[in-house]
Write an enzyme that holds these catalytic residues in place. Structure first.
Site, short mmCIF file in Angstrom:
data_model
loop_
_atom_site.label_atom_id
_atom_site.label_comp_id
_atom_site.label_asym_id
_atom_site.label_seq_id
_atom_site.Cartn_x
_atom_site.Cartn_y
_atom_site.Cartn_z
N HIS A 1 -3.08 9.78 -27.48
CA HIS A 1 -3.28 8.45 -26.90
C HIS A 1 -4.00 7.53 -27.88
CE1 HIS A 1 -2.86 9.94 -22.46
NE2 HIS A 1 -1.72 9.85 -23.07
N HIS B 1 -3.28 15.24 -26.03
CA HIS B 1 -3.10 13.86 -25.56
C HIS B 1 -4.29 12.96 -25.90
CE1 HIS B 1 0.34 15.55 -23.60
NE2 HIS B 1 0.62 14.46 -22.92
N GLU C 1 6.71 17.87 -25.45
CA GLU C 1 6.09 18.25 -24.16
C GLU C 1 6.56 19.64 -23.73
OE1 GLU C 1 3.63 16.50 -23.05
OE2 GLU C 1 4.03 14.33 -23.09
N ASN D 1 -2.83 18.00 -20.68
CA ASN D 1 -3.14 16.93 -21.64
C ASN D 1 -3.47 17.48 -23.02
OD1 ASN D 1 -2.82 14.67 -19.97
ND2 ASN D 1 -4.75 15.15 -18.97
N GLU E 1 -6.20 16.58 -10.79
CA GLU E 1 -6.79 16.91 -12.09
C GLU E 1 -8.31 17.09 -12.03
OE1 GLU E 1 -4.83 15.02 -15.47
OE2 GLU E 1 -6.74 15.00 -16.50
N HIS F 1 5.54 8.45 -27.57
CA HIS F 1 4.52 9.26 -26.90
C HIS F 1 4.61 10.73 -27.35
CE1 HIS F 1 1.81 10.68 -23.79
NE2 HIS F 1 2.72 11.55 -23.42
N LYS G 1 1.75 11.20 -11.48
CA LYS G 1 0.87 10.30 -12.25
C LYS G 1 1.67 9.03 -12.53
CE LYS G 1 -2.42 13.20 -14.68
NZ LYS G 1 -2.88 13.65 -16.00
N ARG H 1 -5.13 21.06 -14.20
CA ARG H 1 -4.13 20.05 -14.60
C ARG H 1 -4.50 19.39 -15.93
NH1 ARG H 1 -0.70 15.62 -11.06
NH2 ARG H 1 0.44 14.82 -12.85
N LYS I 1 5.16 22.76 -14.67
CA LYS I 1 4.45 21.55 -14.25
C LYS I 1 4.24 21.56 -12.74
CE LYS I 1 3.31 16.95 -14.75
NZ LYS I 1 3.39 15.73 -15.51
N ARG J 1 0.81 -1.24 0.00
CA ARG J 1 0.00 0.00 0.00
C ARG J 1 0.83 1.28 0.00
NH1 ARG J 1 -3.16 -3.03 3.85
NH2 ARG J 1 -4.75 -4.12 2.68
P1 NAD Z 1 10.66 5.64 -22.66
O1 NAD Z 1 10.65 5.54 -21.21
O2 NAD Z 1 10.22 4.48 -23.46
O3 NAD Z 1 12.14 6.05 -23.11
C1 NAD Z 1 12.41 6.23 -24.47
C2 NAD Z 1 13.59 5.34 -24.94
O4 NAD Z 1 14.81 5.94 -24.53
C3 NAD Z 1 13.59 3.95 -24.37
O5 NAD Z 1 14.06 3.07 -25.34
C4 NAD Z 1 14.55 4.07 -23.22
O6 NAD Z 1 15.11 2.85 -22.83
C5 NAD Z 1 15.59 4.99 -23.81
N1 NAD Z 1 16.38 5.75 -22.88
C6 NAD Z 1 15.99 6.28 -21.71
N2 NAD Z 1 16.96 7.06 -21.21
C7 NAD Z 1 17.99 7.00 -22.06
C8 NAD Z 1 19.28 7.60 -22.10
N3 NAD Z 1 19.66 8.47 -21.19
N4 NAD Z 1 20.08 7.29 -23.13
C9 NAD Z 1 19.68 6.45 -24.11
N5 NAD Z 1 18.48 5.87 -24.14
C10 NAD Z 1 17.64 6.15 -23.13
O7 NAD Z 1 9.80 6.89 -23.17
P2 NAD Z 1 9.64 8.39 -22.64
O8 NAD Z 1 9.45 9.20 -23.83
O9 NAD Z 1 10.71 8.74 -21.68
O10 NAD Z 1 8.29 8.33 -21.79
C11 NAD Z 1 7.07 8.02 -22.40
C12 NAD Z 1 6.14 7.48 -21.36
O11 NAD Z 1 5.91 8.48 -20.37
C13 NAD Z 1 4.79 7.09 -21.91
O12 NAD Z 1 4.42 5.85 -21.39
C14 NAD Z 1 3.87 8.18 -21.40
O13 NAD Z 1 2.56 7.73 -21.22
C15 NAD Z 1 4.53 8.54 -20.11
N6 NAD Z 1 4.21 9.89 -19.63
C16 NAD Z 1 3.79 10.02 -18.36
C17 NAD Z 1 3.52 11.27 -17.86
C18 NAD Z 1 3.15 11.44 -16.42
O14 NAD Z 1 2.75 12.53 -16.03
N7 NAD Z 1 3.29 10.42 -15.61
C19 NAD Z 1 3.69 12.41 -18.66
C20 NAD Z 1 4.12 12.24 -19.97
C21 NAD Z 1 4.38 10.96 -20.45
N1 GLY Z 2 1.28 14.67 -18.26
C1 GLY Z 2 0.03 15.15 -17.78
C2 GLY Z 2 -0.01 15.34 -16.31
O1 GLY Z 2 0.92 15.07 -15.59
O2 GLY Z 2 -1.01 15.74 -15.81
#
Ligand code: NAD
Ligand code: GLY
Length: 357
Positions: free
Chosen positions: A249, A245, A182, A242, A234, A262, A140, A238, A224, A118
């Site tokens: 998505h 998005h 972003e 999006n 949200e 993404h 998130k 917030r 942010k 938890r």
């Molecule tokens: P990712 O985590 O898949 O990373 C992209 C690629 O880069 C991967 O192949 C990873 O292994 C590689 N990588 C990471 N760091 C590296 C480095 N320093 N050097 C070389 N390669 C590296 O993708 P992302 O774009 O980082 O994140 C996308 C994800 O984030 C999605 O799932 C999306 O839904 C999520 N997201 C979440 C929020 C949130 O608020 N929680 C906001 C935006 C996006």
């Molecule tokens: N990436 C959207 C949020 O964090 O609300």
């Protein structure tokens, strides 16, 4: 080193931004309050940075979980791998989880931390530009479902976010551009001056000019952090984070997770949202052209995939967390630098926009 704060009363936490932070033993251990530490990473990031982090954690009982790389592994199955390791190693409730990777690892690591017994403490060490400016901040967390992106998850804040810009040197150009999507989003939803700064400095960012990069990361994190502090769960402002998005998505789910990055899907989605905003009489043609031009300059796609018909696309958009009572709701732009709260959009308007781009 710059330090920002996400102000959430007793759950407030710092975001540290600088070069060389993965060499800083004191900082890396500052927020660990347990002997047991699990580092969650993937098979691309771990060979690059796991040892670098681990070497500073002298005296801790460290376990690691190395997941396969990719959005297609942001699943309940991967989450279970983390739980298996935590249980097999008898991790207690006071343990700390470190998420070392991009947004996929950050979202999954955070969700694992939220669920295990938890809730255990966790620290974000984001290694992609996208994760550094967006996903690591704000709490998130979650995984994808075959029928919808990020549909299973929780709000769960970390203890700290440690952003070392040096790790971006190993990021390829496509992933780097995905992060720029972003960053552009923040200018569009909140700050026309920042949007203009991005228009003037996109060349420097693409060349990874350190000063420009740190400025863009810090400014993005600040925006942010401000939005999250105002509306953590949200219920209002917030949702503007999006922008693009709902369309994005749908592209990620419809094309198969990992096909479009993404950030790429968000870039296309934002161009669609801009077109829709023009159709609703909010943006001008000139505004839309400026937006599309900046995404193109950032080497991002701006046209929706031909593989998805407009009807399929709209069906995919019907699975989104912003929807209410089954109505598709989208963030529109009132102007460059000002987003509106989500509003319900009729199917015909969506189809017109989708047919246009
Ligand atoms: P990712 O985590 O898949 O990373 C992209 C690629 O880069 C991967 O192949 C990873 O292994 C590689 N990588 C990471 N760091 C590296 C480095 N320093 N050097 C070389 N390669 C590296 O993708 P992302 O774009 O980082 O994140 C996308 C994800 O984030 C999605 O799932 C999306 O839904 C999520 N997201 C979440 C929020 C949130 O608020 N929680 C906001 C935006 C996006
Ligand atoms: N990436 C959207 C949020 O964090 O609300």
């Amino acid at each position: 080193m710059k330090t920002l704060t996400v102000a959430l009363d007793d759950r407030s936490y710092p975001i540290y931004i600088s070069e060389h932070l993965l060499n800083n033993s004191e900082l890396l251990t500052r927020h660990i309050q347990s002997k047991q530490v699990v580092i969650v990473s993937n098979d691309v990031v771990a060979p690059l940075y796991l040892q670098k982090v681990k070497q500073h954690l002298i005296g801790y009982d460290i376990t690691q979980v190395i997941l396969p790389d990719g959005e297609q592994y942001k699943t309940l199955e991967s989450l279970n791998t983390i739980f298996d390791t935590l249980l097999a190693n008898k991790f207690s409730r006071n343990a700390t989880l470190i998420a070392l990777g991009g947004g996929v690892i950050g979202d999954m690591g955070g969700f694992a931390a939220a669920c295990y017994q938890r809730g255990i403490a966790f620290i974000q060490i984001p290694t992609t530009l996208l994760a550094q400016v967006d996903s690591s901040v704000g709490g998130k967390t979650g995984v994808n479902h075959p029928l919808g992106k990020n549909m299973i998850g929780a709000f769960y804040q970390p203890q700290a976010v440690i952003i070392d810009v040096d790790v971006l040197t190993t990021l390829d150009e496509r992933q780097f551009s995905a992060g720029l999507a972003e960053i552009i989003k923040y200018g569009l939803i909140r700050d026309v001056d920042f949007f203009c700064w991005l228009e003037d400095n996109m060349g420097k960012l693409l060349a990874r000019d350190q000063e420009a990069l740190i400025y863009a990361i810090e400014y993005s994190c600040k925006m942010k952090a401000d939005v999250v502090a105002e509306d953590e769960h949200e219920s209002g402002i917030r949702a503007t984070l999006n922008l693009g998005h709902t369309f994005g998505h749908a592209i990620e789910t419809g094309m198969g997770y990992g096909c479009y990055l993404h950030g790429e899907a968000v870039a296309i989605g934002t161009c669609l949202a801009a077109d829709l905003s023009k159709r609703k009489g909010l943006l001008t043609e000139v505004d839309v052209t400026r937006i599309i031009t900046l995404f193109k300059h950032a080497k991002l796609p701006v046209v929706s995939p031909t593989e998805l018909s407009s009807a399929q696309f709209v069906d995919l958009m019907a699975v989104d967390k912003k929807n209410v009572d089954g109505n598709i709701r989208v963030i529109l732009l009132e102007s460059i630098g000002k987003a509106a709260l989500p509003i319900a959009i009729d199917r015909l308007s969506l189809i017109q926009t989708l047919d246009n781009l």
